[in-house]
Design an enzyme around this catalytic site. Structure first.
Site, PDB file in Angstrom:
ATOM      1  N   HIS A  81      14.942   2.237 -78.934  1.00 31.21           N
ATOM      2  CA  HIS A  81      14.672   1.009 -79.693  1.00 31.21           C
ATOM      3  C   HIS A  81      14.067   1.382 -81.046  1.00 31.21           C
ATOM      4  O   HIS A  81      14.480   0.874 -82.083  1.00 31.21           O
ATOM      5  CB  HIS A  81      13.720   0.076 -78.945  1.00 31.21           C
ATOM      6  CG  HIS A  81      13.446  -1.189 -79.695  1.00 31.21           C
ATOM      7  ND1 HIS A  81      14.221  -2.316 -79.539  1.00 31.21           N
ATOM      8  CD2 HIS A  81      12.515  -1.493 -80.628  1.00 31.21           C
ATOM      9  CE1 HIS A  81      13.773  -3.273 -80.342  1.00 31.21           C
ATOM     10  NE2 HIS A  81      12.732  -2.801 -81.022  1.00 31.21           N
ATOM     11  N   GLU A 135      15.065  -1.587 -88.161  1.00 34.25           N
ATOM     12  CA  GLU A 135      13.964  -0.737 -87.703  1.00 34.25           C
ATOM     13  C   GLU A 135      13.292  -0.015 -88.876  1.00 34.25           C
ATOM     14  O   GLU A 135      12.070   0.117 -88.912  1.00 34.25           O
ATOM     15  CB  GLU A 135      14.466   0.279 -86.675  1.00 34.25           C
ATOM     16  CG  GLU A 135      14.765  -0.330 -85.326  1.00 34.25           C
ATOM     17  CD  GLU A 135      13.548  -0.999 -84.713  1.00 34.25           C
ATOM     18  OE1 GLU A 135      12.534  -0.305 -84.481  1.00 34.25           O
ATOM     19  OE2 GLU A 135      13.599  -2.232 -84.481  1.00 34.25           O
ATOM     20  N   HIS A 139       9.583  -1.365 -89.655  1.00 34.34           N
ATOM     21  CA  HIS A 139       8.557  -0.424 -89.196  1.00 34.34           C
ATOM     22  C   HIS A 139       8.437   0.836 -90.053  1.00 34.34           C
ATOM     23  O   HIS A 139       7.329   1.269 -90.370  1.00 34.34           O
ATOM     24  CB  HIS A 139       8.848  -0.026 -87.748  1.00 34.34           C
ATOM     25  CG  HIS A 139       8.975  -1.185 -86.813  1.00 34.34           C
ATOM     26  ND1 HIS A 139       7.933  -2.051 -86.557  1.00 34.34           N
ATOM     27  CD2 HIS A 139      10.029  -1.650 -86.081  1.00 34.34           C
ATOM     28  CE1 HIS A 139       8.333  -2.988 -85.707  1.00 34.34           C
ATOM     29  NE2 HIS A 139       9.598  -2.769 -85.405  1.00 34.34           N
TER      30      HIS A 139
END
Length: 271
Positions: A81, A135, A139
């Site tokens: 993930h 992602e 992040h």
């Protein structure tokens, strides 16, 4: 060696794999791993170099998913993930929301990482590219040690994102969740169910005593796992140290599992 490969070698040190097989060792980020670990202080240590000390936040969470209906998902492996800050700091620099991650990786000599991602970093809704872009933007841009000011001045645009994806893959490879569970006789099944204690015991034993966070759906089906780390040095080439939860759950320790104590389903993949 091309200019882009030289820059990535400088950034990633021994973790960089040049597809032309002429990588030369370098000093990497230049940070080393002798400084304080992230999340060991309430605030950033005095005079800390945030290029070498992950701040703010610093509790790093590597999450894997067990998607049963994603086409091409390997039957004998969990998939990626991402790696994010466990305090959920997000979307820190929209100016670096890079697009076409696949082209970025390929153009900067990280084709082997891209190939691995195409097998183990899959989107259950939409394209893999869109997932990777999300992602990184959500992040990756929040890591202080990946700030553009921490990179060599001649780094190509997006070099810090390439470092991020290579590190995510590197950390994932150290956490063979499927193999660790299978080693304890815990494998996907249509009929068998498992207890939370058996799952955690298997993972703790195989990982050297570290407790992950397990997540289940409302139907008590195992869906994801998160491993927590503190970091010494830079995301580029630092030391990811597994975080052991204490008896009292503090902000820098894994949360309790959302799975029930028994009757947990670990279903085979159908994709």
């Amino acid at each position: 060696m091309s200019i882009s490969s030289a820059v990535l070698s400088s950034l990633l040190g021994s973790s960089y794999v040049n597809p032309m097989n002429f990588f030369q060792s370098s000093s990497g980020s230049g940070c080393g791993t002798s400084g304080p670990a992230s999340c060991q202080n309430t605030n950033t240590p005095a005079a800390a170099n945030t290029c070498c000390f992950e701040s703010p936040g610093g509790l790093i969470m590597q999450t894997q998913v067990w998607d049963t209906d994603v086409a091409g998902s390997p039957a004998d492996s969990w998939t990626i993930h991402g790696v994010c800050d466990g305090t959920y700091i997000e979307n820190c620099d929209p100016s670096r929301d890079y697009k076409n991650i696949a082209e970025l990786l390929d153009s900067q000599g990280a084709s082997s990482t891209l190939e691995y991602m195409q097998q183990y970093w899959l989107n259950n809704h939409g394209t893999n590219e869109r997932f990777w872009e999300h992602e990184w933007a959500t992040h990756g841009t929040c890591y202080s040690t990946l700030d553009v000011d921490c990179l060599p001045s001649d780094s190509p645009t997006g070099a810090e994102a390439v470092a991020f994806f290579e590190t995510v893959v590197k950390v994932f490879k150290t956490l063979p969740t499927y193999d660790w569970l299978a080693g304890a006789g815990i494998t996907p099944s249509w009929s068998e169910t498992y207890t939370l204690s058996s799952l955690l015991s298997a993972l703790e034993a195989a990982s050297g005593g570290y407790t992950p966070q397990l997540t289940c759906s409302r139907s008590h089906t195992l869906s994801s796992i998160s491993w927590y780390f503190n970091l010494k040095g830079s995301v580029i080439d630092g030391d990811f140290r597994p975080d052991k939860p204490s008896v009292n759950v503090l902000p820098d320790t894994p949360k309790y599992s959302s799975c029930p104590s028994s009757g947990i389903k670990y279903l085979p993949k159908e994709g």
